[in-house]
Write an enzyme that holds these catalytic residues in place. Structure first.
Site: not given
Length: 256
Positions: A109-110, A112, A127, A155, A222, A239
């Protein structure tokens, strides 16, 4: 395994066998794994210069139509934040896991790109990716454009505004990406949900699909999440600690 987590080793009982025997392992990651690298969560970035803005008013198609320059500059600032962090032990452990099982599908879902920077291949990005840019009019990914000083840039194909290639509030997930993720969940033997709240749909439905198909589903977080119930195992911890420890427990003679 870190000493602080020695007492947690019993939680791996049975899961190690499941991993060794798995034909297809599926991993879903969320903001928690990137937060361990120092990537601010969505609301954490709304500080300082941006404190007066509501993030949901900067991450919508309507916001972009209303003030494309503001939205572009906010995402440029977020890209800069992401560029300064590195993948952590959790990201690297998933690269290692992919080399040890017959098949691994990584869904995130990240936005980055840290999984790819760690070395993961063929990541399903639900995403989008903050490092990519697409045409707001045509939806095509654009890699190069002429710098004219306009913000946002135009564009090169149609002259429309360029925008980040991320899914905004009010937009649907990429159909192919979600279909691929759902098919993987259906086919999984072990499903790891890592650093996710379990609240964001439709991604939150993926571990439930796996549970209903009889897969071993494990939460790595956590703290407890709404998904936690008797059919789901829970590894309580970050993780970056729990995933390397799990691999070491499962393949002790091969792990570094």
């Amino acid at each position: 395994m870190d000493n602080d987590y020695q007492s947690e080793s019993f939680r791996f009982f049975g899961l190690c066998d499941a991993l060794r025997e798995a034909r297809h392992v599926v991993v879903l990651t969320g903001a928690g794994i990137s937060a361990e690298s120092g990537v601010p969560t969505f609301r954490d970035v709304m500080t300082g210069l941006w404190a007066k803005y509501n993030p949901q008013k900067l991450a919508t198609p309507q916001a972009f139509e209303r003030d494309p320059k503001l939205v572009w500059e906010w995402y440029a600032w977020r890209r800069e934040l992401v560029s300064k962090v590195e993948p952590n032990a959790g990201h690297r452990a998933l690269v290692d896991l992919a080399q040890r099982v017959p098949r691994l599908t990584l869904i995130t879902q990240n936005v980055d790109g840290l999984h790819q920077r760690a070395g993961s291949q063929d990541v399903i990005e639900l995403h989008g990716n903050i490092q990519r840019v697409k045409c707001a009019k045509e939806g095509t990914v654009i890699e190069r454009w002429e710098e004219t000083g306009e913000v946002p840039p135009r564009c090169p194909n149609c002259g429309g505004w360029l925008r980040p290639d991320v899914v905004w509030f009010g937009e649907v997930l990429p159909v192919q990406a979600f279909n691929d993720a759902a098919l993987a969940a259906l086919d999984s033997n072990v499903f790891l949900s890592v650093g996710t709240s379990g609240l964001v749909e439709p991604a939150a439905s993926l571990p439930l699909i796996a549970v209903r198909r009889g897969a071993r589903v494990v939460l790595v977080n956590p703290e407890e999440t709404p998904l936690l119930h008797e059919d789901v195992d829970f590894l309580c911890g970050p993780a970056g600690v729990m995933l390397p420890a799990l691999i070491q427990e499962t393949w002790p003679s091969e792990a570094d």
